[in-house]
Design an enzyme around this catalytic site. Structure first.
Site, PDB file in Angstrom:
ATOM      1  CB  SER A 264      -9.636  -4.088   4.372  1.00 61.77           C
ATOM      2  OG  SER A 264      -8.796  -3.401   3.444  1.00 61.77           O
ATOM      3  CG  ASP A 265      -4.452  -2.943   8.603  1.00 62.36           C
ATOM      4  OD1 ASP A 265      -3.821  -2.129   7.902  1.00 62.36           O
ATOM      5  OD2 ASP A 265      -4.202  -3.129   9.800  1.00 62.36           O
ATOM      6  CD1 TRP A 266      -0.736  -3.259   2.394  1.00 62.47           C
ATOM      7  CD2 TRP A 266      -0.664  -1.052   2.664  1.00 62.47           C
ATOM      8  NE1 TRP A 266       0.065  -2.752   1.410  1.00 62.47           N
ATOM      9  CE2 TRP A 266       0.131  -1.386   1.555  1.00 62.47           C
ATOM     10  CE3 TRP A 266      -0.759   0.292   3.036  1.00 62.47           C
ATOM     11  CZ2 TRP A 266       0.825  -0.439   0.812  1.00 62.47           C
ATOM     12  CZ3 TRP A 266      -0.074   1.245   2.296  1.00 62.47           C
ATOM     13  CH2 TRP A 266       0.698   0.872   1.193  1.00 62.47           C
ATOM     14  CG  ASN A 267      -2.758  -7.222   0.128  1.00 62.80           C
ATOM     15  OD1 ASN A 267      -3.594  -7.236  -0.769  1.00 62.80           O
ATOM     16  ND2 ASN A 267      -1.834  -8.166   0.237  1.00 62.80           N
ATOM     17  CB  ALA A 268      -6.867  -7.087   5.431  1.00 60.43           C
TER      18      ALA A 268
END
Length: 721
Positions: A264-268
């Site tokens: 995932s991307d950051w906190n996605a």
């Protein structure tokens, strides 16, 4: 490898499996000097979780990485090494032009070489994987992350994505060598089409458009062997990418046959709650796992799922299966990187000193900057300038050391030459002034006095590094008003003006073009950018850069790209007819056309396509277009240029662009030299997406365009049989 991974899976608890799928940022390892690339709000993590976590982002440096790995393994029950990852977008410490700049080189070999250097420096600093390349197709300069892209064309994007993967990863079979790192393709998918060019925003397009135009870059990167893919923040087909089973399971895993790590991307994952498709962190975690997301970057949703499962005391068989699949992929990458045999792979301080920021690396950085610079205007052949030309240097960026651009977190701007430094080394008579331009104007008499002794004024304008990259969307991609006013005032002095534009995105340059005799676009050119600019201005280097994106005449045209679909009421090309007929697809207050088109870029040499010959004008669907292109350099200056080949299908099942790039070839011609260049285009490259979403080639009539930019007029007809 299989036995080791199978044995580890057998030993791991559910909590340990979930920890392997969780990625924490550097600040959890209590190290100074870390760079965070997302919103913070530190969440508590237990010692057991910390020493079972699978990967960390944002830590680099051989000594620091070795210390953290050693401490981690001392406290880890199963002794599974950490993966170290970071954003190395256009260089580690040797900074190359931003990717959009590198795309201007139209040189796949050069892009591969820069990626190879970035990988070697990164690996020497203890990194195992990097978050690059970004292969999102971008047609909107309002989006700040356009600087990370290869521009607006699917074929160019795919070609450079392939080159990047080869450079980062090397020739991987079952094991990486110590000079390469695992590459992460981002962002899957279609993130470059965010509505309004606004970061983190919705993407709304048909699956036909996605498959026909946006999928190619990802597909070619995956076919080249990229080991990781990152999810995008946006929704696509109505579902956030990180929970989108159709996108990730059907298209990415099944159709593209991607079997690496999906991160995932950051906190996605956590943001699925904000999207309104998950009721809680644990609900978000389950949805992401079902979509096939193997690694949770900084949302802690997987950790919370582990806690919930522990409380319930029973784990559904479906969750166990999903966890085992994902953990297997993470452990497999660690095996391929050789971390089980040597957890300290590449973490050697002496090797880091030998490999990082070397003079050889900087020479490639300068070459890349020179080949990425685009000459947009050169009225009356003002450039190049002779060394004895008396010049005045001015503008807000003339003494700027930060020519690196965004995502250059390890670059050292204090070691960079400024544009003023570099030009003062080249010219004998130089005056420099950089007064405060807060009001955007200077008294005309003052300007005349300051430029009185000069023959040419060189003015450096543009944006700062922080004005492009993530979270830098803007509604008006153009120079600040005070800079335009200053340029206009300089123009009123009557002096010849060379304007240098430093930028991380295409800008509206209509006024800049009007007030400049020569216009040079180096983008953010990197560690040796100032030297490259000086070499081009003096003519030691002949500019060869070509635009990877169209530049609009006005903001209202955005998004503007050369390969848009044809309409039922297109312009005819006749000014009189197009003005007389109101009922055409056009504006009433501006031209439809770009200011500078895709593929455009001037040279000091005079290149001409003299003749184009198709060996066969009837070609089988499994055949090739074989061309012989006679190109001449009708000048006394050696130079490089890019032959560009575009095709158009005359009648198709779905609407088609007027033309699309299908091949490019960079060539060098000496002064007054002519060559016949052989070019081969596989017919399979003419495939397009049909109504049933399959991609195939049609029989029928086509047109081939050959020239030095997307608006070339030279064409030849052929038929696919």
């Amino acid at each position: 490898m299989v036995n080791r991974i199978t044995e580890l899976l057998r030993k791991m608890s559910i909590a340990e499996k979930i920890a392997q799928l969780s990625q924490l940022s550097a600040d959890y390892f209590q190290e100074d000097g870390v760079t965070l690339t997302g919103p913070t709000g530190k969440q508590q993590v237990t010692s057991e979780e910390l020493h079972s976590v699978g990967s960390v982002l944002g830590i680099s440096g051989a000594e620091r990485a070795r210390k953290i790995q050693k401490n981690y393994l001392q406290h880890s029950r199963l002794k599974i090494p950490l993966l170290f990852m970071a954003d190395v977008v256009h260089g580690y410490k040797t900074i190359f032009p931003i990717p959009l700049g590198l795309a201007s080189s139209f040189d796949s070999e050069l892009v591969e070489e820069t990626a190879k250097i970035a990988a070697k420096e990164s690996a020497s600093a203890g990194l195992h994987a990097i978050f690059a390349p970004m292969v999102d197709l971008v047609r909107d300069p309002r989006w700040g992350r356009v600087m990370e892209s290869n521009g607006e064309d699917p074929f160019l994007n795919g070609s450079l994505a392939t080159a990047s993967i080869k450079g980062f990863q090397g020739c991987v079979t079952d094991r990486f060598d110590e000079n390469h790192v695992a590459a992460c393709v981002k962002h899957f998918a279609a993130y470059g089409a965010a509505e309004g060019g606004r970061e983190y925003n919705t993407v709304d397009m048909s699956e036909w458009q996605f498959r026909d135009q946006y999928l190619e870059g990802y597909q070619r990167a995956i076919e080249t062997g990229a080991r990781l893919v990152m999810t995008s923040f946006n929704t696509l087909f109505g579902v956030p990418a990180t929970a989108n089973e159709h996108l990730m399971r059907t298209i990415l895993r099944k159709e593209l046959k991607f079997d690496g790590i999906l991160i995932s991307d950051w906190n996605a994952i956590g943001e699925l709650k904000e999207h309104g498709v998950a009721s809680s962190q644990t609900d978000a975690a389950v949805k992401a796992l079902k979509a096939g997301v193997d690694m949770d970057m900084m949302s802690f949703a997987y950790f919370e799922l582990a806690q919930k499962l522990e409380k319930e005391g029973q784990v559904p068989q479906e969750i166990i299966k999903l966890l085992d699949e994902s953990v297997y992929r993470v452990l497999k990458l660690k095996e391929e990187l050789g971390l089980f045999e040597d957890p300290f792979r590449g973490m050697d301080l002496l090797k880091e000193e030998e490999n990082v920021l070397t003079e050889d690396n900087l020479k490639i950085a300068q070459k890349a900057a020179e080949e990425s610079t685009v000459l947009l205007e050169n009225k009356d052949n003002l450039l190049p300038l002779k060394p004895d030309t008396k010049i005045t240097l001015c503008g807000p960026l003339v003494r700027e050391r930060d020519l690196l651009g965004s995502w250059s977190w390890k670059g050292n701007t204090t070691k960079n030459e400024t544009i003023a430094d570099a030009l003062q080394n080249k010219f004998k008579g130089v005056t420099v002034f950089d007064e405060d331009l807060a009001e955007g104007t200077l008294d005309l008499n003052v300007l005349k006095q300051k430029t009185a002794d000069s023959e040419v004024v060189i003015v450096a304008l543009g944006l700062k590094s922080y004005q492009s990259g993530e979270a830098t969307s803007m509604t008006k991609p153009r120079l600040p008003k005070k800079q335009l006013n200053f340029l206009k005032a300089l123009n009123e002095t009557g002096k010849k003006i060379v304007t240098i534009i430093i930028t991380g995105r295409p800008l509206v340059l209509t006024e800049v073009s009007k007030f400049s005799d020569a216009l040079l676009l180096p983008w953010f050119p990197g560690s040796r950018g100032a030297e490259a600019i000086a070499n081009i201005i003096t003519g030691e280097v002949n500019p060869s850069g070509k635009l990877p994106m169209s530049f609009p005449r006005d903001i209202g045209q955005i998004p503007l790209y050369y390969n848009s679909l044809r309409t039922g009421r297109p312009l005819t090309g006749s000014d009189n007819l197009d003005k007389e007929n109101k009922y055409l697809s056009k504006y009433i207050d501006e031209e439809n056309s770009h200011l500078y088109c895709f593929g455009y870029g001037l040279s000091y040499a005079d290149f001409k396509v003299k003749k184009v010959q198709l060996v066969d004008k009837q070609i089988a669907k499994n055949g090739e277009l074989n061309l012989k292109v006679e190109v001449a350099n009708e000048s006394h200056i050696d130079g490089q240029t890019v032959i560009q080949c575009y095709t158009h299908q005359c009648v198709a099942e779905t609407a088609q662009p007027d033309r699309e790039l299908k091949m490019f070839k960079k060539i060098m011609l000496k002064a007054n030299e002519a060559k016949v260049i052989d070019i081969c285009i596989p017919v399979t490259r003419l495939a397009y997406t049909h109504q049933d979403l399959t991609k195939k080639v049609d029989c029928g009539n086509y047109v081939l365009y050959v020239g030095f930019a997307a608006d070339t007029k030279r064409k030849i007809s052929f038929e696919i049989i």
